[in-house]
Design an enzyme around this catalytic site. Structure first.
Site: not given
Ligand code: FAD
Ligand code: SIN
Length: 537
Positions: A116, A244, A290, A351, A386
């Site tokens: 990437e 993104h 990005r 994103h 990032r």
């Molecule tokens: P999240 O996975 O967002 O989880 C947050 C949790 O908190 C959820 O369960 C939510 O319901 C809960 N929550 C929030 N507020 C409250 C509240 N007030 N009370 C109770 N619960 C609450 N990153 C990569 O490294 N590689 C990738 O390929 C990649 N692809 C991506 C594709 C997309 C479409 C998106 C949107 C993001 C992508 N990212 C990627 C970024 C990455 O997915 C996120 O940064 C990462 O998953 C965040 O994980 P987390 O556990 O911190 O939060």
């Molecule tokens: C992607 O698959 O392009 C998302 C990867 C990322 O947000 O790190």
């Protein structure tokens, strides 16, 4: 409803960060609650496509991953944090494999590694283009079978309970400020409950929903950052919002991600004349970091006044597209686009948040008893931008480090009983005027999109802040007078975090990484973090 729920540690959020932390804490013998506002799998994690970056091949080196991360971060990464997290990367990957994540393999059995933007080597482990879903399912399966973890779905964390908030009580008058628990709305019964714990981990993810167009699901409303800020924890680098470059363009608000991994396999961005233009902006062309690609697309769109550009993935070939990218292939096919021969309409979309609750390498915030990891936290890994696929890695590494580091705090800390602490609701019933909440939500998202997105100016930031101040006044009135509900609580949090984004953006009088302003197009010599600390009276 029980009067009071007691745990050693409460985890808010059930994405990769929250689930990994909960599992490790339970392994360490602690009783854990997971509070999550929707179904457990609903998280940014569940939608992650490209994969998780880590050095796992002999032809790669941690030093190269460090170099790429520092370069993307544009001078603002904390080098020691980068080195430690990336060094711990392979351990983080092992933890996921042990929980049952089966990363895609090549036909000869080696791990398939994607590429990437900004990466000098192939180092992205993935499960086709549904990496997040595979991780989420594996972790949730382990959580369900763990007797020390209790999950509360459709429970919304409203507010942290701290010593300072209870300062009138005799029991706490001599204590230093620290977190004692949480107020939580049970969405089904509509009751607010008190949860007591020695420590709380925020793993609430990002803030994409403050923008009109985002790749993030509806949960991403910045609740954790807003709660931490109100409780007095330091918040850092909120101006660095990653857009993104390639989200699927449609007339609707939805912005489905078209993974950067497609460009890693040869996909090319084209403007409306069909020109592959990225060479005019950066020598790394379509695989530049990005911030550069998103700004280049924005500039091409503004110059020609078109609603979107194109991603041409036709050179990848049908077999690879269907095998490696089935999720993207099927999504486009359902909308009449056969990506082996048709170009995909794309636009940038909000994103990822690089800033958040300031933590150290143990996930500890500036407020005792409050820990954070994953997208809600700002460790110093990402700096001003990032590097792709570093966030899943940061989340799993920091969750495991944090769960080990919290042990000494849990062991030495005496809980303070919250038995007599009750939430006091506004006494007005749900009002017909709740249309104000949806109207204000629209206005907030449009304001942030129009005035605080890829290219900023002083004037636009000021305009946005004025509008947000008005929205804040109106919503606060609702908050104090009416019974709370999720939409109101989320909007209140979204206003708080939007104001934090603007405040940090106004502090930064330079252009660096994801923060680009026409008023200060140059980068200052010294890279300084933007840190906001709320004055607690
Ligand atoms: P999240 O996975 O967002 O989880 C947050 C949790 O908190 C959820 O369960 C939510 O319901 C809960 N929550 C929030 N507020 C409250 C509240 N007030 N009370 C109770 N619960 C609450 N990153 C990569 O490294 N590689 C990738 O390929 C990649 N692809 C991506 C594709 C997309 C479409 C998106 C949107 C993001 C992508 N990212 C990627 C970024 C990455 O997915 C996120 O940064 C990462 O998953 C965040 O994980 P987390 O556990 O911190 O939060
Ligand atoms: C992607 O698959 O392009 C998302 C990867 C990322 O947000 O790190």
């Amino acid at each position: 409803m029980e009067d009071l729920r007691k745990f050693d540690v409460i985890v808010v959020g059930s994405g990769i960060a929250g689930l990994s932390f909960a599992l490790k804490s339970a392994d360490n013998g602690y009783k854990v609650a997971i509070i999550t506002k929707k179904d457990s799998q609903e998280s940014n994690t569940n939608y992650a496509q490209g994969g998780i970056a880590s050095v796992t091949s002999h032809s790669d080196e941690v030093e190269l991953h460090v170099k790429d991360t520092l370069e993307a971060g544009d001078g603002l990464c904390d080098r020691s944090v980068v080195e430690q997290i990336l060094k711990d990367g392979p351990k983080g990957i092992d933890a996921l494999v042990q929980k049952g994540v089966a990363f895609s393999q090549l036909e000869d059995g080696r791990i398939s590694l994607g590429k990437e933007g900004g990466h000098s080597k192939r180092r992205i482990l993935h499960v086709k283009d549904m990496t997040g879903k595979a991780i989420e399912q594996a972790l949730l399966h382990s959580v369900k079978n763990n007797p020390l973890i209790e999950s509360f779905e459709h429970h919304f964390a409203i507010e942290l309970i701290t010593v300072n908030k209870l300062k009138k009580s005799e029991q706490v008058s001599k204590e230093l400020n620290r977190v004692l628990g949480l107020f939580v709305l049970d969405v089904n019964s509509n009751q607010v409950e008190t949860y007591e714990a020695k420590a709380v981990l925020l793993a609430t993810g990002g803030i994409g929903q403050i923008y009109q167009f985002t790749t993030n699901p509806s949960i991403a409303t910045g609740d954790g950052i807003a709660m931490a800020y109100r409780a007095g924890a330091n918040i850092k680098n909120m101006e660095f919002i990653q857009f993104h470059p390639t989200a699927f363009y449609s007339q609707k608000r939805e912005r489905f991600l078209i993974s950067e991994a497609l460009r890693g396999e040869g996909g090319i961005i084209r403007n409306f004349s069909g020109e592959a233009f990225m060479h005019r902006y950066d020598s790394r062309k379509d695989l530049a970091p990005r911030d550069i690609v998103a700004r280049s697309i924005d500039s091409e769109m503004k110059q020609s006044g078109v609603p979107h550009l194109w991603l041409d993935a036709t050179q990848i070939g049908l077999a690879t597209l269907q095998k490696r990218f089935p999720n993207i292939y099927n999504y486009c096919e359902a909308r009449g686009i056969a990506i082996e021969k048709d170009w995909i309409p794309i636009v940038p979309a909000a994103h990822y948040l690089c800033g958040g609750v300031m933590t150290d390498l143990n996930g500890e915030s500036s407020l005792a008893g409050l820990h954070a990891c994953g997208e809600v936290a700002c460790t110093g890994l990402h700096g001003a931008n990032r590097l792709a696929s570093n966030s899943l890695l940061e989340a799993v590494v920091m969750a495991n480090r944090g769960a080990d580091a919290i042990k000494s705090y849990l062991d030495k800390t005496e809980p303070i009983s919250l038995k007599s602490i009750r939430w006091i609701d506004g006494d007005l019933e749900i009002s017909d005027e709740r249309v104000v909440v949806s109207h204000n939500n629209e206005e907030l998202r449009r304001t942030m999109w129009d005035y605080v997105s890829i290219v900023r100016t002083n004037k636009r930031l000021e305009r946005a802040l004025n509008r947000l101040n008005n929205l804040e006044k109106e919503i606060n009135e609702y908050y104090w007078n009416f019974k709370v509900d999720v939409r109101l609580l989320e909007l209140r949090n979204m206003i708080t975090v939007s104001k934090l984004v603007i405040e940090c953006a106004q502090k930064r009088q330079e252009s660096r990484g994801l923060h680009y302003t026409l008023d200060y197009p140059q980068k200052l010599e010294e890279a300084v973090d933007s840190i906001i600390a709320k004055q607690i009276k």
